[in-house]
Design a protein around this motif. Sequence first.
Motif, mmCIF file in Angstrom:
data_model
loop_
_atom_site.group_PDB
_atom_site.id
_atom_site.type_symbol
_atom_site.label_atom_id
_atom_site.label_comp_id
_atom_site.label_asym_id
_atom_site.label_seq_id
_atom_site.Cartn_x
_atom_site.Cartn_y
_atom_site.Cartn_z
ATOM 1 N N ASP A 46 10.604 -17.863 7.079
ATOM 2 C CA ASP A 46 11.650 -16.860 7.300
ATOM 3 C C ASP A 46 11.021 -15.467 7.392
ATOM 4 O O ASP A 46 10.166 -15.121 6.572
ATOM 5 C CB ASP A 46 12.658 -16.842 6.133
ATOM 6 N N LEU A 47 11.510 -14.698 8.351
ATOM 7 C CA LEU A 47 11.003 -13.328 8.513
ATOM 8 C C LEU A 47 11.203 -12.532 7.222
ATOM 9 O O LEU A 47 10.320 -11.768 6.795
ATOM 10 C CB LEU A 47 11.748 -12.652 9.684
ATOM 11 N N ALA A 48 12.341 -12.738 6.584
ATOM 12 C CA ALA A 48 12.657 -12.002 5.349
ATOM 13 C C ALA A 48 11.618 -12.294 4.271
ATOM 14 O O ALA A 48 11.262 -11.402 3.485
ATOM 15 C CB ALA A 48 14.042 -12.372 4.857
ATOM 16 N N TYR A 49 11.123 -13.524 4.234
ATOM 17 C CA TYR A 49 10.127 -13.845 3.203
ATOM 18 C C TYR A 49 8.809 -13.119 3.479
ATOM 19 O O TYR A 49 8.206 -12.533 2.581
ATOM 20 C CB TYR A 49 9.903 -15.355 3.082
ATOM 21 N N GLY A 50 8.392 -13.147 4.746
ATOM 22 C CA GLY A 50 7.167 -12.429 5.127
ATOM 23 C C GLY A 50 7.270 -10.965 4.751
ATOM 24 O O GLY A 50 6.335 -10.376 4.197
ATOM 25 N N ASN A 51 8.439 -10.376 5.021
ATOM 26 C CA ASN A 51 8.642 -8.962 4.685
ATOM 27 C C ASN A 51 8.570 -8.727 3.179
ATOM 28 O O ASN A 51 8.022 -7.717 2.726
ATOM 29 C CB ASN A 51 9.995 -8.482 5.221
ATOM 30 N N ALA A 52 9.119 -9.662 2.410
ATOM 31 C CA ALA A 52 9.104 -9.518 0.949
ATOM 32 C C ALA A 52 7.672 -9.593 0.410
ATOM 33 O O ALA A 52 7.301 -8.852 -0.511
ATOM 34 C CB ALA A 52 9.976 -10.593 0.306
ATOM 35 N N VAL A 53 6.867 -10.462 1.002
ATOM 36 C CA VAL A 53 5.462 -10.580 0.567
ATOM 37 C C VAL A 53 4.732 -9.266 0.863
ATOM 38 O O VAL A 53 4.012 -8.738 0.003
ATOM 39 C CB VAL A 53 4.753 -11.782 1.263
ATOM 40 N N THR A 59 -1.131 -5.361 2.332
ATOM 41 C CA THR A 59 -2.098 -6.149 3.107
ATOM 42 C C THR A 59 -3.311 -6.444 2.234
ATOM 43 O O THR A 59 -4.436 -6.515 2.705
ATOM 44 C CB THR A 59 -2.534 -5.387 4.373
ATOM 45 N N LYS A 60 -3.038 -6.604 0.925
ATOM 46 C CA LYS A 60 -4.134 -6.858 -0.016
ATOM 47 C C LYS A 60 -4.081 -8.286 -0.548
ATOM 48 O O LYS A 60 -3.024 -8.910 -0.561
ATOM 49 C CB LYS A 60 -4.022 -5.891 -1.186
ATOM 50 N N CYS A 61 -5.237 -8.743 -1.015
ATOM 51 C CA CYS A 61 -5.298 -10.045 -1.679
ATOM 52 C C CYS A 61 -4.412 -9.955 -2.921
ATOM 53 O O CYS A 61 -4.492 -8.987 -3.677
ATOM 54 C CB CYS A 61 -6.751 -10.345 -2.073
ATOM 55 N N ILE A 62 -3.580 -10.983 -3.133
ATOM 56 C CA ILE A 62 -2.643 -10.930 -4.271
ATOM 57 C C ILE A 62 -3.358 -10.958 -5.617
ATOM 58 O O ILE A 62 -2.794 -10.549 -6.620
ATOM 59 C CB ILE A 62 -1.627 -12.097 -4.234
ATOM 60 N N TYR A 63 -4.600 -11.430 -5.660
ATOM 61 C CA TYR A 63 -5.324 -11.525 -6.937
ATOM 62 C C TYR A 63 -6.246 -10.324 -7.183
ATOM 63 O O TYR A 63 -6.074 -9.596 -8.152
ATOM 64 C CB TYR A 63 -6.142 -12.819 -6.991
ATOM 65 N N CYS A 64 -7.219 -10.129 -6.294
ATOM 66 C CA CYS A 64 -8.216 -9.083 -6.558
ATOM 67 C C CYS A 64 -7.804 -7.725 -5.981
ATOM 68 O O CYS A 64 -8.442 -6.719 -6.244
ATOM 69 C CB CYS A 64 -9.575 -9.489 -5.997
ATOM 70 N N PRO A 91 9.088 -20.479 -0.704
ATOM 71 C CA PRO A 91 9.041 -19.059 -1.057
ATOM 72 C C PRO A 91 8.820 -18.848 -2.554
ATOM 73 O O PRO A 91 9.387 -19.557 -3.381
ATOM 74 C CB PRO A 91 10.425 -18.552 -0.625
ATOM 75 N N GLY A 92 7.986 -17.891 -2.875
ATOM 76 C CA GLY A 92 7.671 -17.616 -4.273
ATOM 77 C C GLY A 92 6.364 -18.279 -4.690
ATOM 78 O O GLY A 92 5.726 -17.865 -5.651
ATOM 79 N N ASN A 93 5.978 -19.331 -3.945
ATOM 80 C CA ASN A 93 4.716 -19.991 -4.286
ATOM 81 C C ASN A 93 3.653 -19.768 -3.214
ATOM 82 O O ASN A 93 2.534 -20.236 -3.370
ATOM 83 C CB ASN A 93 4.918 -21.496 -4.511
ATOM 84 N N VAL A 94 3.995 -19.075 -2.149
ATOM 85 C CA VAL A 94 3.050 -18.888 -1.054
ATOM 86 C C VAL A 94 2.841 -17.399 -0.779
ATOM 87 O O VAL A 94 3.807 -16.638 -0.696
ATOM 88 C CB VAL A 94 3.559 -19.578 0.237
ATOM 89 N N ALA A 95 1.595 -17.002 -0.680
ATOM 90 C CA ALA A 95 1.261 -15.621 -0.325
ATOM 91 C C ALA A 95 -0.112 -15.653 0.357
ATOM 92 O O ALA A 95 -0.541 -16.714 0.823
ATOM 93 C CB ALA A 95 1.258 -14.732 -1.566
ATOM 94 N N VAL A 96 -0.786 -14.518 0.418
ATOM 95 C CA VAL A 96 -2.093 -14.480 1.082
ATOM 96 C C VAL A 96 -3.141 -13.924 0.118
ATOM 97 O O VAL A 96 -2.910 -12.919 -0.558
ATOM 98 C CB VAL A 96 -2.053 -13.627 2.375
ATOM 99 N N ALA A 97 -4.265 -14.616 0.060
ATOM 100 C CA ALA A 97 -5.374 -14.179 -0.799
ATOM 101 C C ALA A 97 -6.629 -14.043 0.054
ATOM 102 O O ALA A 97 -6.671 -14.520 1.190
ATOM 103 C CB ALA A 97 -5.616 -15.179 -1.913
ATOM 104 N N CYS A 98 -7.650 -13.415 -0.489
ATOM 105 C CA CYS A 98 -8.935 -13.394 0.220
ATOM 106 C C CYS A 98 -9.590 -14.767 0.022
ATOM 107 O O CYS A 98 -9.255 -15.483 -0.937
ATOM 108 C CB CYS A 98 -9.831 -12.259 -0.296
ATOM 109 N N VAL A 99 -10.476 -15.145 0.923
ATOM 110 C CA VAL A 99 -11.077 -16.478 0.833
ATOM 111 C C VAL A 99 -11.904 -16.656 -0.446
ATOM 112 O O VAL A 99 -12.038 -17.773 -0.950
ATOM 113 C CB VAL A 99 -11.963 -16.820 2.067
ATOM 114 N N ILE A 100 -12.406 -15.560 -0.984
ATOM 115 C CA ILE A 100 -13.229 -15.681 -2.200
ATOM 116 C C ILE A 100 -12.347 -16.041 -3.390
ATOM 117 O O ILE A 100 -12.636 -16.985 -4.128
ATOM 118 C CB ILE A 100 -14.029 -14.382 -2.467
ATOM 119 N N CYS A 101 -11.251 -15.319 -3.584
ATOM 120 C CA CYS A 101 -10.331 -15.660 -4.681
ATOM 121 C C CYS A 101 -9.777 -17.071 -4.490
ATOM 122 O O CYS A 101 -9.669 -17.846 -5.441
ATOM 123 C CB CYS A 101 -9.180 -14.662 -4.753
ATOM 124 N N ASN A 102 -9.429 -17.396 -3.242
ATOM 125 C CA ASN A 102 -8.886 -18.719 -2.939
ATOM 126 C C ASN A 102 -9.858 -19.814 -3.406
ATOM 127 O O ASN A 102 -9.457 -20.820 -3.989
ATOM 128 C CB ASN A 102 -8.627 -18.795 -1.423
#
Length: 215
Positions: A46-53, A59-64, A91-102
Amino acid sequence: MDFDTSSYLRRSAGRAKSDVANKLVGMLLHEASRLRANATGLKVSDLAYGNAVVATFGTKCIYCERELERNRAAVEHLEGMNRFRVGLHVPGNVAVACVICNREKRRDDQLKDLVLADSGWKSFLSHDSRSCSVSCKSCAYWASIWPDQDKRVERLSAIIAKITKFRESYAGVLTLAPLVKQQMRREVERLYRECQDFASAHIGKIANLLQNSEI
Ligand SMILES: [Zn+2]
Ligand SMILES: [Zn+2]
């Protein structure tokens, strides 16, 4: 260069069979995710989910919290989609991380029992050098990013709070009834086991045939 080519090669042999079982577990969890999305009307696509993330993590890794770069980013399942964490692609369990944290997070994701926290992502972010032994690789990873102990503790707990708050908005999708969760865990474990047994039995049989025909 700290890349150990020889140990990398040695480790490659043991993986093949469990990769197949893990793949099947992933397929089952994706199917469960689809059902969950249908039941709740909320999808990762959903577009709304992408926007919420983006609104929460930019545009940062969610961890580092380092800036994500093209080809250095990975779709991240906070609760891993494997037999130990049984996370879903919702939704709520998916986001974007850098490959190193991943990659670094896999150490926690692949533990049968977590000690630092009750979920894989939180466990990964709990390696603040206060509870583990000095040889802990995850603690060393965070220390390499924030060498100062106080700063590290502060950053990691702030990131845990941020992710917790983000997930709260999706509690309706993320929270499964305890009985359903238990059943999911049981079925995922069974699928993994049966796939391993199937592979061992058949590969063993074929290997015998090959041996007898003096390959
Ligand atoms: Zn990162
Ligand atoms: Zn640690």
